[in-house]
Design a protein around this motif. Sequence first.
Motif, mmCIF file in Angstrom:
data_model
loop_
_atom_site.group_PDB
_atom_site.id
_atom_site.type_symbol
_atom_site.label_atom_id
_atom_site.label_comp_id
_atom_site.label_asym_id
_atom_site.label_seq_id
_atom_site.Cartn_x
_atom_site.Cartn_y
_atom_site.Cartn_z
ATOM 1 N N VAL A 23 0.929 -1.106 0.069
ATOM 2 C CA VAL A 23 0.076 0.147 0.117
ATOM 3 C C VAL A 23 0.830 1.297 0.040
ATOM 4 C CG1 VAL A 23 -1.883 1.258 1.189
ATOM 5 C CG2 VAL A 23 -1.904 -1.169 1.072
ATOM 6 N N ASP A 24 0.909 2.137 -1.083
ATOM 7 C CA ASP A 24 1.500 3.396 -1.266
ATOM 8 C C ASP A 24 0.465 4.406 -0.537
ATOM 9 O OD1 ASP A 24 2.945 5.515 -1.654
ATOM 10 O OD2 ASP A 24 3.154 4.915 -3.690
ATOM 11 N N ALA A 25 0.961 4.706 0.724
ATOM 12 C CA ALA A 25 -0.049 5.889 1.326
ATOM 13 C C ALA A 25 0.821 7.214 1.500
ATOM 14 C CB ALA A 25 -0.316 5.374 2.928
ATOM 15 N N ASP A 26 1.894 7.326 0.547
ATOM 16 C CA ASP A 26 2.504 8.657 0.538
ATOM 17 C C ASP A 26 2.272 9.540 -0.994
ATOM 18 O OD1 ASP A 26 4.338 10.778 0.476
ATOM 19 O OD2 ASP A 26 6.179 9.347 0.447
ATOM 20 N N ARG A 72 -6.997 2.911 6.752
ATOM 21 C CA ARG A 72 -7.566 2.164 7.769
ATOM 22 C C ARG A 72 -8.857 1.183 7.187
ATOM 23 N NH1 ARG A 72 -8.669 1.098 13.188
ATOM 24 N NH2 ARG A 72 -10.419 0.548 13.419
ATOM 25 N N SER A 73 -9.682 1.900 6.490
ATOM 26 C CA SER A 73 -11.030 1.164 6.144
ATOM 27 C C SER A 73 -10.721 0.365 5.033
ATOM 28 C CB SER A 73 -12.052 2.242 5.709
ATOM 29 O OG SER A 73 -11.544 3.003 4.826
ATOM 30 N N GLU A 74 -9.950 0.566 4.268
ATOM 31 C CA GLU A 74 -9.743 -0.390 3.043
ATOM 32 C C GLU A 74 -8.629 -1.533 3.455
ATOM 33 O OE1 GLU A 74 -10.764 -0.556 -0.383
ATOM 34 O OE2 GLU A 74 -12.221 0.423 0.974
ATOM 35 N N GLY A 75 -7.572 -0.987 4.190
ATOM 36 C CA GLY A 75 -6.631 -2.045 4.849
ATOM 37 C C GLY A 75 -7.378 -3.156 5.522
ATOM 38 N N LEU A 76 -8.331 -2.645 6.443
ATOM 39 C CA LEU A 76 -9.009 -3.882 7.268
ATOM 40 C C LEU A 76 -9.854 -4.812 5.974
ATOM 41 C CD1 LEU A 76 -10.204 -1.613 10.328
ATOM 42 C CD2 LEU A 76 -8.640 -3.448 10.046
ATOM 43 N N ARG A 77 -10.262 -4.070 5.168
ATOM 44 C CA ARG A 77 -11.310 -4.712 4.064
ATOM 45 C C ARG A 77 -10.486 -5.603 3.513
ATOM 46 N NH1 ARG A 77 -13.072 -4.643 -0.702
ATOM 47 N NH2 ARG A 77 -11.941 -3.025 -1.565
ATOM 48 N N LEU A 78 -9.328 -5.223 3.072
ATOM 49 C CA LEU A 78 -8.166 -6.160 2.371
ATOM 50 C C LEU A 78 -7.474 -7.299 3.051
ATOM 51 C CD1 LEU A 78 -7.233 -3.262 -0.166
ATOM 52 C CD2 LEU A 78 -8.560 -5.423 -0.698
ATOM 53 N N PRO A 85 -8.048 -9.629 5.151
ATOM 54 C CA PRO A 85 -8.297 -11.335 5.049
ATOM 55 C C PRO A 85 -7.923 -11.624 3.416
ATOM 56 C CG PRO A 85 -10.057 -9.911 5.872
ATOM 57 C CD PRO A 85 -9.232 -9.043 5.087
ATOM 58 N N LYS A 86 -7.727 -10.895 2.696
ATOM 59 C CA LYS A 86 -7.387 -11.441 1.158
ATOM 60 C C LYS A 86 -5.976 -11.716 0.829
ATOM 61 C CE LYS A 86 -11.337 -8.604 -0.689
ATOM 62 N NZ LYS A 86 -12.507 -9.443 -0.491
ATOM 63 N N TYR A 87 -5.075 -11.286 1.919
ATOM 64 C CA TYR A 87 -3.567 -11.136 1.802
ATOM 65 C C TYR A 87 -2.983 -11.902 2.815
ATOM 66 C CZ TYR A 87 -4.138 -8.184 -2.480
ATOM 67 O OH TYR A 87 -4.680 -7.778 -3.670
ATOM 68 N N ASP A 88 -1.878 -12.633 2.645
ATOM 69 C CA ASP A 88 -1.057 -13.021 3.812
ATOM 70 C C ASP A 88 -0.571 -11.785 4.527
ATOM 71 O OD1 ASP A 88 -1.295 -15.693 3.125
ATOM 72 O OD2 ASP A 88 0.260 -15.619 1.601
ATOM 73 N N HIS A 89 0.016 -10.761 3.816
ATOM 74 C CA HIS A 89 0.667 -9.985 4.454
ATOM 75 C C HIS A 89 0.542 -8.423 3.617
ATOM 76 C CE1 HIS A 89 2.854 -12.481 6.913
ATOM 77 N NE2 HIS A 89 3.201 -13.430 5.906
ATOM 78 N N ILE A 90 0.192 -7.388 4.406
ATOM 79 C CA ILE A 90 0.049 -6.152 3.949
ATOM 80 C C ILE A 90 1.496 -5.250 4.221
ATOM 81 C CG2 ILE A 90 -1.302 -3.893 3.758
ATOM 82 C CD1 ILE A 90 -3.822 -5.568 3.962
ATOM 83 N N VAL A 91 2.195 -4.475 3.108
ATOM 84 C CA VAL A 91 3.047 -3.595 3.812
ATOM 85 C C VAL A 91 2.490 -2.151 3.246
ATOM 86 C CG1 VAL A 91 5.590 -2.879 3.453
ATOM 87 C CG2 VAL A 91 5.083 -5.491 3.267
ATOM 88 N N ILE A 92 2.615 -1.287 4.266
ATOM 89 C CA ILE A 92 2.211 -0.103 4.118
ATOM 90 C C ILE A 92 3.412 1.127 4.190
ATOM 91 C CG2 ILE A 92 0.549 1.904 4.594
ATOM 92 C CD1 ILE A 92 -0.975 -0.126 6.152
#
Length: 230
Positions: free
Chosen positions: A35-38, A73-79, A81-88
């Motif tokens: 996730v690119d949050a910059d 936050r909202s999209e991160g929480l929604r996504l 369960p669909k991924y093993d890991h999320i890096v922001i």
Amino acid sequence: MILVCGGIKGGVGKTTLATNMAILFAHAGKDVLLVDADDQETASDFTIIRNETLADLGGAGYTAIKLHGAAVRSEGLRLAPKYDHIVIDVGGRDTAGQRAALSIADVYAIPFLPASFDVWTLEKVASLIEEARPFNDKLKTLCFLNRADARGQDNDEATEIAREIPQLTYIDAPLGNRKAFRAAASKGLSVIELRPEDPKASGELTSLFDRLTNITVASKRHQAELTKRS
Ligand SMILES: Nc1ncnc2c1ncn2[C@@H]1O[C@H](COP(=O)(O)OP(=O)(O)OP(=O)(O)O)[C@@H](O)[C@H]1O
Ligand SMILES: [Mg+2]
């Protein structure tokens, strides 16, 4: 896990960390979302170059999206369960996006440089953590030295200050100031993929990955042995 690469200082290696961590997760066979949050969108630019470099090999190896502000936050929480890991990857300021990321993170990893101005900002990061904690009691906050000098007092002075900040756990897995990190980034690669390889840079990165994620990346020799056996 949700790994946030952050801090409130610019140019300390957040995007370098985020892109390399996403790639190492992918090499470990995990399904990863970067996730690119910059709003500078450096991680997204990196991924475009990576997709070009690796076009014949199936592309980046992870999924990348851009998110800003509360959507982190909202999209991160929604996504999640669909991924093993999320890096922001967040920007180098105290933004709504960074706060939103902190509210859902498992691990908050903060690079700092061996320079006084840099370590001073860790105090401000500490108050950001204090504010996030009531909403996220699972949060682990880890900091490490990036662009460490080959040897020297500056490394020691900076790490000493970092160790004294109670809201942060200092991990002794520094990345040296090495051309390989810049050379790899310019091609959309992790240092472990750069050829010729800089074994010191690769070794430092895989140790840091181990410490941040508790996943051990098998060495090439070990991987070759596993392939032979199967
Ligand atoms: N260990 C390292 N050795 C050498 N160069 C490095 C290292 N880590 C990062 N760099 C270089 O330092 C510069 C800044 O790194 P990076 O873009 O990752 O920082 P950032 O914290 O994401 O910056 P920003 O706050 O602008 O988003 C880049 O040119 C990157 O290639
Ligand atoms: Mg960045």
